[in-house]
Structures are given as C-alpha cells and as structure tokens.
Design a protein around this motif. Structure first.
Motif: not given
Lengths: 118, 173
Positions: A57, A74-75, A78, A94, B81, B84-85, B87
C-alpha cells in the motif's frame, strides 16, 4: 510440514522476523463474528500478509502520488490509490477524499442554484 | 461483494455523488494539515461496548516503520497518512478473516448436510477467489480447516499471496 521444510521456512523468514504484534492481530481477527479459535499458523500468516500489505500500500501510493515533487507520502496519495486501484477497492470507505468545508458548501450552493434555474 | 456488514459500496454512504460531481468526500478542517484525530480518546469512559483505540489498531510505530522501509529512503510520510494506514490495516485483517470464514462455513454446512457423524473434515482454501485483489493470489497452501463431530468452530485457514517486487521473498513449500 516436515521438520526440514519448517527449517527452510524459518531461514527464509529470518527466524520468523515479523514487526507486528501477533497478539494484537489475534484481537482484531476475533472481532469478526463467528470466529472462536484461531490456529497459530493462520495467525502467523495473517500477520505476515498484513506486513506485506502495508508495504504494498505504501509503495503503490507513493509511486502514484506526488512522490517526485514533494517526496512525501500524504493522505491524498492513499485516497487516490484506494479509488484508482482495484486492489485497494475495499478501502474506499475508510479512505475518502478530503475537501475543505467551504468548497463543499460552495458547490452545494451552486447545485441549488442550478436546480432553481431549471 | 455480497452485502455484509462492512460495505464497500459507496452508494450506501451518506454523502454521495448527488451532492458532488463524483466520488465521496469527507469534510476537513481549514487547517489542512495532519492534526486530525481519527479516534475519540474518551471512548473508554462510557459504554463498555467500545474497544479502546489500542485494542482495535496495530501500534502506529510498527506500522510507520514498515511503511518507511517500503518507500525509497529519502521519502517522508505525513502523520495523517500513518494514522489512516493503521486503520486500513485493521480493515484488511478483518477483511481476510471474514471472507475465508464465510467460505468455510458454507463448505462446512454442505459437508454436514448429507452425512451424520462425519469425521474430521479437512479443507484447505486459498483467498484467490474471494479477493478481487490480484496481488494476493497465488499458490500457497498451508493450514487446515478442521471440524470434528462436535461441530466446534475451529478455524484455520490459508492465505495466499503473490511475490511483490522489492519485498523480501518468502518461500513456502
């Protein structure tokens, strides 16, 4: 598995070198309904698979994202990976994309305006 | 996927494309940095139904370390990041736990249907059919699902994975 095979496996895995706590993994597995007992091998495999999942991932998101410019994962990288890759489809719930509240409200107003104009 | 408690069907979410032109969104504070807390730290006070944050997630330090080892050396990872990974990891574990379990229960019931006093039933399954996830298919039989006459819910199952480039190879025979 025979003893010889187990030895090979252990050598290959650097003496079962895993970074994640198996006890915690077991706890999360048990949170699924209908699961009572978990075999030790299954637990180990799940832990190892989870490790590989994290690596996959992180690497995929980093490569597809703004890696070259910002050199940061960064978020949003993802979130993009979750949306674009079929592999990570199960994460879309999520990992929703983020939007600033004012932009959302603005778009909402525009939608209402369009609806009024029709 | 079939309808089960953990949905990946985005149309079932509250905010959907009828408001926005595409995709689903979550509102974010004006700051736009990684300071959001994904969890309510006061969870433990109220109902005992809620698990503590440390119970449902894997330790963030471990997760962050694995991520760091995966990306090129000079890369950095945003704080949100990492969270959330964390999660995603829990979601992943629940996902691969529940899917083979469904398959197992289905096979178990089919096996139990016709015969009485059945002896230990050994089933070994791969996850390839369950996940649309190509990276996690491959031949890796290991482990058994066994059930004896007392119908105990003992579950052992197999996972299978494909070799991911750049990651240490593990050989199972």
């Amino acid at each position: 598995m025979s003893a010889k095979n187990m030895e090979k496996v252990e050598q290959a895995t650097n003496r079962k070198n895993i970074s994640l706590p198996m006890s915690r993994v077991r706890l999360i597995m048990k949170s699924s309904p209908d699961v009572s007992c978990i075999n030790q091998d299954a637990l180990f495999l799940t832990t190892k698979a989870t490790e590989l999942f994290v690596q996959h991932l992180a690497l995929s998101s980093y490569k597809n994202g703004s890696g070259k410019e910002t050199n940061t994962l960064s978020y949003s990288d993802l979130a993009n990976a979750a949306e674009e890759s079929e592999t990570f489809q199960f994460l879309t719930d999520i990992l929703p994309k983020k939007i600033l509240a004012r932009e959302y409200l603005k778009s909402l107003e525009e939608m209402e305006k369009d609806a009024d104009n029709l | 996927m079939d309808g089960d408690s953990s949905t990946t069907d985005t149309t079932q979410l509250g905010i959907t494309g009828e408001y926005m032109t595409g995709g689903t969104y979550v509102l974010q504070t004006q700051d736009d940095d990684g300071d959001e807390s994904f969890n309510d730290h006061e969870d433990g006070n109220g109902s005992k139904d809620y698990f503590r944050e440390q119970d449902i997630y894997l330790p963030i330090a471990n997760v962050a370390r694995i991520m760091k080892n995966a990306i090129p050396q000079t890369g950095k990872i945003a704080k949100d990041a990492k969270e959330c990974v964390q999660e995603c990891v829990s979601e992943f574990i629940s996902f691969i736990t529940s899917e083979p379990l469904k398959l197992y229960l289905q096979k178990f019931r089919e096996a139990m249907k016709g015969e009485k006093g059945i002896n230990p039933v050994a089933v070994s399954e791969g996850l390839g059919e369950e996940l649309t996830d190509d990276s996690f298919t491959g031949q890796l039989p290991a482990g058994l699902i066994t059930a004896d006459g007392q119908q105990q819910n003992v579950m052992v199952y197999t996972t299978s994975y494909q070799q991911i480039p750049g990651v240490q190879q593990i050989q199972f025979s």
